[in-house]
Design a protein around this motif. Structure first.
Motif, PDB file in Angstrom:
ATOM      1  N   LEU A  79       0.832  -1.203   0.000  1.00 57.00           N
ATOM      2  CA  LEU A  79       0.000   0.000   0.000  1.00 57.00           C
ATOM      3  C   LEU A  79       0.864   1.248   0.000  1.00 57.00           C
ATOM      4  CD1 LEU A  79      -2.716  -1.186   2.538  1.00 57.00           C
ATOM      5  CD2 LEU A  79      -3.092  -0.678   0.098  1.00 57.00           C
ATOM      6  N   GLY A  80       1.935   1.229   0.769  1.00 54.16           N
ATOM      7  CA  GLY A  80       2.873   2.352   0.795  1.00 54.16           C
ATOM      8  C   GLY A  80       3.543   2.581  -0.545  1.00 54.16           C
ATOM      9  N   ASP A  81       3.696   1.509  -1.306  1.00 54.99           N
ATOM     10  CA  ASP A  81       4.286   1.603  -2.647  1.00 54.99           C
ATOM     11  C   ASP A  81       3.249   1.995  -3.700  1.00 54.99           C
ATOM     12  OD1 ASP A  81       6.734   0.850  -1.568  1.00 54.99           O
ATOM     13  OD2 ASP A  81       6.611  -1.236  -2.265  1.00 54.99           O
ATOM     14  N   TRP A  87      -4.569  -5.590  -6.487  1.00 56.25           N
ATOM     15  CA  TRP A  87      -3.225  -5.972  -6.936  1.00 56.25           C
ATOM     16  C   TRP A  87      -2.587  -6.921  -5.921  1.00 56.25           C
ATOM     17  CZ3 TRP A  87       1.630  -5.604  -4.843  1.00 56.25           C
ATOM     18  CH2 TRP A  87       2.694  -5.925  -5.702  1.00 56.25           C
ATOM     19  N   MET A  88      -2.699  -6.577  -4.626  1.00 56.95           N
ATOM     20  CA  MET A  88      -2.076  -7.406  -3.585  1.00 56.95           C
ATOM     21  C   MET A  88      -2.611  -8.828  -3.611  1.00 56.95           C
ATOM     22  SD  MET A  88      -1.680  -4.893  -0.263  1.00 56.95           S
ATOM     23  CE  MET A  88      -3.418  -4.787   0.050  1.00 56.95           C
ATOM     24  N   LEU A  89      -3.926  -8.956  -3.780  1.00 56.79           N
ATOM     25  CA  LEU A  89      -4.546 -10.282  -3.732  1.00 56.79           C
ATOM     26  C   LEU A  89      -4.494 -10.993  -5.080  1.00 56.79           C
ATOM     27  CD1 LEU A  89      -7.641  -9.544  -1.459  1.00 56.79           C
ATOM     28  CD2 LEU A  89      -5.372 -10.370  -0.809  1.00 56.79           C
ATOM     29  N   GLY A  90      -3.956 -10.321  -6.080  1.00 61.12           N
ATOM     30  CA  GLY A  90      -3.828 -10.912  -7.417  1.00 61.12           C
ATOM     31  C   GLY A  90      -2.373 -10.968  -7.841  1.00 61.12           C
ATOM     32  N   ASP A  91      -2.000 -10.049  -8.717  1.00 68.69           N
ATOM     33  CA  ASP A  91      -0.643 -10.024  -9.262  1.00 68.69           C
ATOM     34  C   ASP A  91       0.441  -9.859  -8.201  1.00 68.69           C
ATOM     35  OD1 ASP A  91      -1.666 -10.342 -11.796  1.00 68.69           O
ATOM     36  OD2 ASP A  91      -1.635  -8.188 -12.254  1.00 68.69           O
TER      37      ASP A  91
END
Length: 137
Positions: A79-81, A87-91
């Motif tokens: 999230l900071g990036d 996106w986190m839960l996928g790619d």
């Protein structure tokens, strides 16, 4: 399994209260943010929230905290990036899953929110907004 999680939580809280818990600056155990309660260990807050949530994915038992605890710091970094929950839960390959356990997608959204609330609450508003906009909540 809830007894094990409750016993573990009790031990963690007792250790923190007694000051005998080992301090660590690793990514798995970051210090609470300024907006969190100063005495609250984010791992304890997260573990208790997961236990209290009674997620359907964990009806037969919550995964060991050693496995679960690696996810929130990684979510906070992502999230900071500038990455999204999708996106986190996928790619991003940060889906909460282990060798012997898994998490339903709707429970994964709740888990991310609980982890963000405990480890990096500054991102909580953005996560809630994304989840509402996507229809996840």
């Amino acid at each position: 399994m809830h007894r094990i999680a409750t016993a573990l939580l009790t031990l963690l809280l007792a250790g923190a209260a007694a000051g005998c818990g080992a301090s660590s600056d690793t990514a798995a155990d970051p210090k609470p943010s300024a907006s969190a309660t100063p005495s609250a260990n984010p791992l304890v807050v997260f573990t208790k929230a997961v236990d209290d949530a009674h997620l359907e994915s964990y009806a037969t038992g919550i995964p060991a905290y050693q496995e679960l605890r690696v996810f929130p710091p990684q979510w906070c970094k992502a999230l900071g990036d500038g990455h999204s929950v999708e996106w986190m839960l996928g790619d991003g390959d940060l889906y909460p899953i282990g060798q012997d356990w898994g998490t339903r997608k709707e429970d994964a959204y709740h888990l991310v929110l609980m982890g963000v609330r405990a480890y990096c609450p500054k991102h909580e508003g953005a996560v809630k907004e994304e989840l509402r906009e996507s229809g996840a909540f």
